[in-house]
Design a protein around this motif. Structure first.
Motif, PDB file in Angstrom:
ATOM      1  N   UNK A  40      -9.258  -3.908   4.493  1.00  0.00           N
ATOM      2  CA  UNK A  40      -7.850  -3.497   4.504  1.00  0.00           C
ATOM      3  C   UNK A  40      -7.395  -3.016   5.881  1.00  0.00           C
ATOM      4  N   UNK A  41      -8.338  -2.467   6.647  1.00  0.00           N
ATOM      5  CA  UNK A  41      -7.995  -1.955   7.967  1.00  0.00           C
ATOM      6  C   UNK A  41      -7.680  -3.105   8.929  1.00  0.00           C
ATOM      7  N   UNK A  42      -8.116  -4.302   8.613  1.00  0.00           N
ATOM      8  CA  UNK A  42      -7.895  -5.460   9.477  1.00  0.00           C
ATOM      9  C   UNK A  42      -6.731  -6.323   9.014  1.00  0.00           C
ATOM     10  N   UNK A  43      -5.957  -5.833   8.072  1.00  0.00           N
ATOM     11  CA  UNK A  43      -4.830  -6.601   7.544  1.00  0.00           C
ATOM     12  C   UNK A  43      -3.560  -5.766   7.667  1.00  0.00           C
TER      13      UNK A  43
ATOM     14  N   UNK B 217      -1.990   0.528  10.976  1.00  0.00           N
ATOM     15  CA  UNK B 217      -2.428   1.576  11.899  1.00  0.00           C
ATOM     16  C   UNK B 217      -2.710   2.849  11.113  1.00  0.00           C
ATOM     17  N   UNK B 218      -3.784   3.524  11.493  1.00  0.00           N
ATOM     18  CA  UNK B 218      -4.150   4.771  10.828  1.00  0.00           C
ATOM     19  C   UNK B 218      -4.536   5.798  11.888  1.00  0.00           C
ATOM     20  N   UNK B 219      -3.731   6.830  12.003  1.00  0.00           N
ATOM     21  CA  UNK B 219      -4.018   7.950  12.891  1.00  0.00           C
ATOM     22  C   UNK B 219      -4.718   9.013  12.055  1.00  0.00           C
ATOM     23  N   UNK B 220      -5.846   9.519  12.570  1.00  0.00           N
ATOM     24  CA  UNK B 220      -6.623  10.466  11.780  1.00  0.00           C
ATOM     25  C   UNK B 220      -6.903  11.754  12.539  1.00  0.00           C
ATOM     26  N   UNK B 221      -6.883  12.843  11.796  1.00  0.00           N
ATOM     27  CA  UNK B 221      -7.429  14.118  12.243  1.00  0.00           C
ATOM     28  C   UNK B 221      -8.548  14.411  11.263  1.00  0.00           C
ATOM     29  N   UNK B 222      -9.758  14.501  11.787  1.00  0.00           N
ATOM     30  CA  UNK B 222     -10.920  14.681  10.924  1.00  0.00           C
ATOM     31  C   UNK B 222     -11.591  16.010  11.227  1.00  0.00           C
TER      32      UNK B 222
ATOM     33  N   UNK C 225       0.845  -1.173   0.000  1.00  0.00           N
ATOM     34  CA  UNK C 225       0.000   0.000   0.000  1.00  0.00           C
ATOM     35  C   UNK C 225       0.891   1.237   0.000  1.00  0.00           C
ATOM     36  N   UNK C 226       0.558   2.164  -0.868  1.00  0.00           N
ATOM     37  CA  UNK C 226       1.283   3.438  -0.919  1.00  0.00           C
ATOM     38  C   UNK C 226       0.360   4.547  -0.402  1.00  0.00           C
ATOM     39  N   UNK C 227       0.943   5.693  -0.130  1.00  0.00           N
ATOM     40  CA  UNK C 227       0.147   6.840   0.313  1.00  0.00           C
ATOM     41  C   UNK C 227      -0.885   7.218  -0.750  1.00  0.00           C
ATOM     42  N   UNK C 228      -0.495   7.167  -2.012  1.00  0.00           N
ATOM     43  CA  UNK C 228      -1.437   7.498  -3.092  1.00  0.00           C
ATOM     44  C   UNK C 228      -2.594   6.504  -3.143  1.00  0.00           C
ATOM     45  N   UNK C 229      -2.300   5.224  -2.946  1.00  0.00           N
ATOM     46  CA  UNK C 229      -3.361   4.218  -2.951  1.00  0.00           C
ATOM     47  C   UNK C 229      -4.321   4.426  -1.784  1.00  0.00           C
ATOM     48  N   UNK C 230      -3.768   4.694  -0.601  1.00  0.00           N
ATOM     49  CA  UNK C 230      -4.614   4.914   0.563  1.00  0.00           C
ATOM     50  C   UNK C 230      -5.450   6.179   0.389  1.00  0.00           C
ATOM     51  N   UNK C 231      -4.845   7.221  -0.135  1.00  0.00           N
ATOM     52  CA  UNK C 231      -5.566   8.468  -0.410  1.00  0.00           C
ATOM     53  C   UNK C 231      -6.710   8.200  -1.383  1.00  0.00           C
ATOM     54  N   UNK C 232      -6.456   7.433  -2.420  1.00  0.00           N
ATOM     55  CA  UNK C 232      -7.493   7.121  -3.417  1.00  0.00           C
ATOM     56  C   UNK C 232      -8.640   6.327  -2.810  1.00  0.00           C
ATOM     57  N   UNK C 233      -8.335   5.386  -1.930  1.00  0.00           N
ATOM     58  CA  UNK C 233      -9.379   4.593  -1.283  1.00  0.00           C
ATOM     59  C   UNK C 233     -10.279   5.465  -0.417  1.00  0.00           C
ATOM     60  N   UNK C 234      -9.669   6.342   0.356  1.00  0.00           N
ATOM     61  CA  UNK C 234     -10.455   7.226   1.214  1.00  0.00           C
ATOM     62  C   UNK C 234     -11.302   8.164   0.359  1.00  0.00           C
TER      63      UNK C 234
ATOM     64  N   UNK D 130     -16.819   9.741  12.935  1.00  0.00           N
ATOM     65  CA  UNK D 130     -16.031  10.162  11.772  1.00  0.00           C
ATOM     66  C   UNK D 130     -15.017   9.090  11.412  1.00  0.00           C
ATOM     67  N   UNK D 131     -14.340   8.568  12.418  1.00  0.00           N
ATOM     68  CA  UNK D 131     -13.340   7.525  12.177  1.00  0.00           C
ATOM     69  C   UNK D 131     -14.002   6.270  11.611  1.00  0.00           C
ATOM     70  N   UNK D 132     -15.186   5.943  12.113  1.00  0.00           N
ATOM     71  CA  UNK D 132     -15.906   4.782  11.591  1.00  0.00           C
ATOM     72  C   UNK D 132     -16.237   4.949  10.115  1.00  0.00           C
ATOM     73  N   UNK D 133     -16.575   6.164   9.699  1.00  0.00           N
ATOM     74  CA  UNK D 133     -16.833   6.419   8.274  1.00  0.00           C
ATOM     75  C   UNK D 133     -15.585   6.139   7.441  1.00  0.00           C
ATOM     76  N   UNK D 134     -14.439   6.593   7.931  1.00  0.00           N
ATOM     77  CA  UNK D 134     -13.189   6.364   7.205  1.00  0.00           C
ATOM     78  C   UNK D 134     -12.869   4.871   7.172  1.00  0.00           C
TER      79      UNK D 134
END
Length: 81
Positions: free
Chosen positions: A56-59, A64-69, A1-10, A45-49
């Motif tokens: 993917x979040x369980x693999x 780990x994903x730290x979020x500021x929403x 997973x790359x930052x671009x891929x994760x950004x695209x998924x979100x 908000x985090x649940x929406x993300x």
């Protein structure tokens, strides 16, 4: 997973006015500004993300994903717009 891929998924799962993603391939940080966060608490908000990431979040893809929403209004009030 790359930052671009994760950004695209979100971005595919949430309307984002602003989206920053950084990390090392397993541990991630994101700043997400979305009108979908209006009227929702931080946990909601985090649940929406998490929902956009699905399994993917369980693999190891997203260990780990730290979020500021923020809502767009919160983002503007923080002087970031």
């Amino acid at each position: 997973m790359t930052a671009d891929q994760l950004r695209s998924l979100i971005a595919a799962g949430l309307p984002c006015d602003h989206l920053e993603v950084s990390g090392d391939g397993r541990h991630w940080a994101a700043v997400i500004v979305s009108p979908a966060f209006e009227g929702r608490r931080a946990v909601q908000r985090h649940q929406l993300v998490y929902a956009t990431l699905g399994q993917r979040i369980h693999t190891d893809e997203v260990h780990a994903l730290s979020m500021k929403t923020y809502t767009p209004a919160e983002w503007r009030a923080a002087g970031q717009a």
